[in-house]
Design an enzyme around this catalytic site. Structure first.
Site, PDB file in Angstrom:
ATOM      1  N   HIS A 109      17.067   8.852 -20.448  1.00  0.00           N
ATOM      2  CA  HIS A 109      17.464   7.450 -20.266  1.00  0.00           C
ATOM      3  C   HIS A 109      16.990   6.869 -18.937  1.00  0.00           C
ATOM      4  CE1 HIS A 109      20.938   7.921 -23.390  1.00  0.00           C
ATOM      5  NE2 HIS A 109      19.749   7.781 -23.943  1.00  0.00           N
ATOM      6  N   CYS A 117       7.244  -1.119 -12.387  1.00  0.00           N
ATOM      7  CA  CYS A 117       6.637  -2.453 -12.360  1.00  0.00           C
ATOM      8  C   CYS A 117       6.297  -2.868 -13.778  1.00  0.00           C
ATOM      9  CB  CYS A 117       5.387  -2.444 -11.483  1.00  0.00           C
ATOM     10  SG  CYS A 117       4.509  -4.027 -11.452  1.00  0.00           S
ATOM     11  N   CYS A 136       5.684  -4.737  -5.930  1.00  0.00           N
ATOM     12  CA  CYS A 136       5.129  -3.461  -6.372  1.00  0.00           C
ATOM     13  C   CYS A 136       4.177  -2.926  -5.310  1.00  0.00           C
ATOM     14  CB  CYS A 136       4.408  -3.634  -7.700  1.00  0.00           C
ATOM     15  SG  CYS A 136       3.561  -2.135  -8.286  1.00  0.00           S
ATOM     16  N   CYS A 139       0.358  -2.686  -7.352  1.00  0.00           N
ATOM     17  CA  CYS A 139      -0.448  -3.865  -7.706  1.00  0.00           C
ATOM     18  C   CYS A 139      -0.140  -5.078  -6.843  1.00  0.00           C
ATOM     19  CB  CYS A 139      -0.274  -4.216  -9.183  1.00  0.00           C
ATOM     20  SG  CYS A 139       1.339  -4.931  -9.605  1.00  0.00           S
ATOM     21  N   SER A 178      29.786  11.888 -25.369  1.00  0.00           N
ATOM     22  CA  SER A 178      30.746  11.263 -26.283  1.00  0.00           C
ATOM     23  C   SER A 178      30.398  11.513 -27.739  1.00  0.00           C
ATOM     24  CB  SER A 178      30.799   9.755 -26.020  1.00  0.00           C
ATOM     25  OG  SER A 178      29.540   9.160 -26.317  1.00  0.00           O
TER      26      SER A 178
END
Length: 237
Positions: A109, A117, A136, A139, A178
């Protein structure tokens, strides 16, 4: 008889004793926040500043949390077993397993200590606050940085590698989950179809899918996980 290939799934319950909030308990995060506002791409598009502050607060809380005996026991198990024979798959986005010493680990997850980015898809380590003006480092684009978290409606990470490990394992252990969040909730049924893998649930209380496990033990993770690991090591994994 010892086991040769182990897959261990961990969920929010293992981190709760370190002071990190769970999501679905009566006082969990989803009772205080609307998941559609903070854990979906649509929520981020509507109000990125609010989403950033939600994860900034969780990142700050993570700095104060420490691994406990269950995290340490799983790291001890990996260190004692043949290289690559123990895979830890976590639904958690914290770094407590790593800080305890686990190395063969998949964060299905995502990770709270990383950012991504949306412009160039670069993933980078990031432990400070994020904002809509964050830039970023690859970039140079501003405003495209987001938590490296799998939100609802997005595909969990490294699923091909996880299912390959489930297909090869002879022991599947679920800790602190869970049993309601898919695809992880379906892992035990996937393993059961192979018939030759042993399945174990270690949890504070029975999960929604507890009856699918061949072996079940309940109690605080910091107590029952080290006991289970000690038993595995005594059997000569």
């Amino acid at each position: 008889m010892g086991f040769r290939r182990l897959v261990i799934l961990t969920g929010a319950g293992i981190s709760a004793e370190s002071g990190l909030g769970t999501f679905r308990d009566k006082d969990g995060l989803w009772t205080r926040y609307n998941l559609e506002d903070v854990a979906t791409p649509q929520g981020f598009a509507r109000d990125p500043a609010f989403v950033h502050e939600f994860y900034n607060a969780r990142r700050r809380g993570l700095r104060e949390a420490q691994p406990h005996a269950a995290h340490q026991a799983l790291a001890r198990l990996e260190a004692a077993a043949p290289t690559g024979s123990v895979l830890l798959v976590t639904q958690n986005v914290d770094d407590l397993h790593e800080r305890a010493g686990s190395r063969n680990l998949i964060h299905m997850h995502g990770e709270l200590t990383k950012v991504r980015c949306d412009a160039c898809e670069t993933v980078a380590e990031h432990r400070d606050d994020l904002s809509t003006g964050s830039v970023c480092g690859h970039c140079g684009g501003a405003g495209f940085m987001r938590p490296h978290i799998v939100w609802f409606g997005e595909m969990p990470m490294m699923m091909d590698e996880i299912y390959a490990a489930l297909d090869a394992c002879d022991l599947f252990v679920s800790i602190g989950t869970s049993g309601t969040v898919y695809p992880a909730a379906g892992f035990v049924e996937h393993v059961r179809r192979r018939r030759r893998a042993h399945t174990v649930e270690l949890n504070l209380d029975p999960s929604e899918g507890h009856s699918l496990f061949a072996e079940r033990r309940y109690g605080a993770a910091s107590a029952i996980v080290p006991e289970f690991v000690d038993r595995l090591l005594a059997e000569g994994i």
